[in-house]
Design an enzyme around this catalytic site. Structure first.
Site, PDB file in Angstrom:
ATOM      1  N   GLY A  27       0.828  -1.200   0.000  1.00 26.71           N
ATOM      2  CA  GLY A  27       0.000   0.000   0.000  1.00 26.71           C
ATOM      3  C   GLY A  27       0.862   1.250   0.000  1.00 26.71           C
ATOM      4  O   GLY A  27       1.952   1.273  -0.570  1.00 26.71           O
ATOM      5  N   GLN A  29       2.761   3.152   2.351  1.00 25.18           N
ATOM      6  CA  GLN A  29       4.138   3.082   2.844  1.00 25.18           C
ATOM      7  C   GLN A  29       4.878   1.888   2.247  1.00 25.18           C
ATOM      8  O   GLN A  29       6.055   1.988   1.910  1.00 25.18           O
ATOM      9  CB  GLN A  29       4.158   2.990   4.374  1.00 25.18           C
ATOM     10  CG  GLN A  29       3.799   4.275   5.087  1.00 25.18           C
ATOM     11  CD  GLN A  29       4.845   5.369   4.943  1.00 25.18           C
ATOM     12  OE1 GLN A  29       6.008   5.116   4.651  1.00 25.18           O
ATOM     13  NE2 GLN A  29       4.424   6.606   5.154  1.00 25.18           N
ATOM     14  N   SER A  52      -4.489 -10.932  -3.434  1.00 23.98           N
ATOM     15  CA  SER A  52      -4.242  -9.487  -3.420  1.00 23.98           C
ATOM     16  C   SER A  52      -4.167  -8.917  -4.835  1.00 23.98           C
ATOM     17  O   SER A  52      -3.487  -9.450  -5.709  1.00 23.98           O
ATOM     18  CB  SER A  52      -2.929  -9.185  -2.696  1.00 23.98           C
ATOM     19  OG  SER A  52      -2.563  -7.834  -2.876  1.00 23.98           O
ATOM     20  N   ASP A  84      -2.809  -0.765  10.974  1.00 22.11           N
ATOM     21  CA  ASP A  84      -2.666  -1.117  12.397  1.00 22.11           C
ATOM     22  C   ASP A  84      -3.617  -2.224  12.855  1.00 22.11           C
ATOM     23  O   ASP A  84      -3.190  -3.186  13.501  1.00 22.11           O
ATOM     24  CB  ASP A  84      -2.907   0.126  13.270  1.00 22.11           C
ATOM     25  CG  ASP A  84      -1.845   1.190  13.063  1.00 22.11           C
ATOM     26  OD1 ASP A  84      -0.671   0.826  12.866  1.00 22.11           O
ATOM     27  OD2 ASP A  84      -2.186   2.384  13.106  1.00 22.11           O
ATOM     28  N   HIS A 109       5.074   2.461  12.271  1.00 25.21           N
ATOM     29  CA  HIS A 109       4.252   3.085  13.309  1.00 25.21           C
ATOM     30  C   HIS A 109       4.229   2.127  14.484  1.00 25.21           C
ATOM     31  O   HIS A 109       4.213   0.907  14.305  1.00 25.21           O
ATOM     32  CB  HIS A 109       2.844   3.348  12.773  1.00 25.21           C
ATOM     33  CG  HIS A 109       1.915   4.008  13.747  1.00 25.21           C
ATOM     34  ND1 HIS A 109       2.322   5.009  14.613  1.00 25.21           N
ATOM     35  CD2 HIS A 109       0.586   3.832  13.985  1.00 25.21           C
ATOM     36  CE1 HIS A 109       1.281   5.415  15.332  1.00 25.21           C
ATOM     37  NE2 HIS A 109       0.224   4.703  14.975  1.00 25.21           N
ATOM     38  N   GLU A 196      -2.369  13.736  14.751  1.00 26.72           N
ATOM     39  CA  GLU A 196      -3.409  13.452  13.759  1.00 26.72           C
ATOM     40  C   GLU A 196      -4.780  13.913  14.229  1.00 26.72           C
ATOM     41  O   GLU A 196      -5.548  14.523  13.477  1.00 26.72           O
ATOM     42  CB  GLU A 196      -3.462  11.948  13.478  1.00 26.72           C
ATOM     43  CG  GLU A 196      -2.258  11.392  12.752  1.00 26.72           C
ATOM     44  CD  GLU A 196      -2.215   9.881  12.745  1.00 26.72           C
ATOM     45  OE1 GLU A 196      -1.388   9.323  12.016  1.00 26.72           O
ATOM     46  OE2 GLU A 196      -3.019   9.248  13.476  1.00 26.72           O
TER      47      GLU A 196
END
Length: 342
Positions: A27, A29, A52, A84, A109, A196
């Site tokens: 995706g 990143q 996918s 996440d 992250h 954010e």
């Protein structure tokens, strides 16, 4: 105490020489890291689930594409580039059963590690390399010979080489060109969520809409409200980005600057800061993470309703029409572009 800044001279790409780096997900990143690393001379493979849609895309870029479990088995460094809330399912099914001593798991992250949605065995390194920008910007800046500043963090270091690997990866994606800073998974996660929610996305969006509605409700034309409360914001943010708040104030008229310093603090006042502190406490206590995970587990009904309401707001209709008059502005169709495990 100021953070230490690492640049290209502090990182050695040879640390990744002879290693296979797997990017799990292709995706925002994932694709940026994979392409930047590949062009930096690093061996990169892609891990994706069987059906996918991104498998063909990654293959077109010349990557070897494998099922996630197979990619993990072949890799020395594994970048989990998955949203996440989808990390636990992918990790438990395809990653943790195939881990071995000497491998490194990398995140962009800290959410999954900090909020303990997964458990990583103590025989693998756990690191973070977090560019401070969306994936398409990470990619574009790299291609232009620039870079997006990045953060690195070390959570586990059984191999005693975690920091060297993190710095090498940061260099490979262009982060050390702009400066790379060391942090912790806790600090990165909590500050990222706070930024954010209260400023970058939530705060700015709510401020724009409130300003727009105030002008329209007072009888002003929607087009005027759009230009004054949304369109011109980029010009101001660009000035702030280039020269700081003081530099922006130097560049605008004295009338605008006086209104800034006298009226701004009355709008964003002490009560706003109190609510920001409340939002930060919810993040620190894990309450936001718990709420978001539960929302995802129950079908994202509230999230989707709020998203749809935002998309249908009058400011979006006015904006779409006005942007069509400016062909130099890159157009984006938001339909079907929401983040997913690609």
């Amino acid at each position: 105490m100021p953070a230490k800044i690492y640049t290209d001279k502090d990182a050695d790409l040879n640390v990744l020489k002879g290693k296979t780096c797997a990017v799990i997900g292709f995706g925002s990143q994932g694709h940026a890291h994979a392409l930047n690393l590949k062009e930096s001379g690093v061996k990169v493979i892609i891990g994706l689930y069987a059906k996918s849609k991104s498998r063909a895309v990654a293959a077109e870029y010349g990557f070897q594409v494998l099922d996630t479990a197979e990619a993990v088995k072949k890799a020395d460094v594994i970048f989990i580039a998955v949203p996440d809330t989808k990390i636990p399912a992918v990790y438990n099914a395809d990653i943790v059963p195939n881990l071995r001593k000497g491998q490194t798991i990398l995140f962009s992250h800290g959410f999954a590690i900090h909020f303990k949605t997964i458990t990583v065995p103590d025989f693998v390194n756990v690191i973070m390399v977090a560019p401070k920008g969306p994936g398409h910007i990470v990619r574009r800046q790299f291609v232009e010979g620039k870079g997006v500043p990045a953060l690195i963090a070390i959570h586990q270091n059984p191999g005693k080489d975690a920091k060297k690997i993190a710095l090498a990866w940061a260099k490979g994606v262009g982060g050390t060109r702009a400066g790379t800073f060391e942090t912790t998974f806790k600090e990165e996660t909590e500050t990222d969520l706070f930024g954010e929610q209260t400023v970058l996305c939530g705060g700015v969006s709510a401020l724009i809409i409130a300003g727009y509605e105030t002008l329209v409700e007072a009888g002003y034309q929607p087009e005027m409200a759009y230009f004054e409360c949304l369109h011109e914001l980029k010009l101001i943010v660009d000035l702030i980005n280039e020269a700081g708040i003081a530099g922006m104030r130097f560049s605008i008229s004295e009338t605008a600057e006086y209104g800034d310093v006298t009226v701004g603090p009355k709008i964003i006042d002490a009560s706003v800061k109190r609510r920001m502190k409340t939002a930060l406490k919810r993040i620190q206590k894990g309450e936001f993470a718990k709420e978001w995970i539960q929302e995802c587990e129950t079908g994202q009904k509230n999230f989707n309703a709020l998203r749809k309401a935002g998309e249908n707001h009058d400011i979006e209709k006015v904006g779409k029409r006005l942007r069509s008059l400016m062909p130099w502005i890159k157009k984006r169709d938001i339909k079907g572009t929401q983040a997913s495990y690609n």
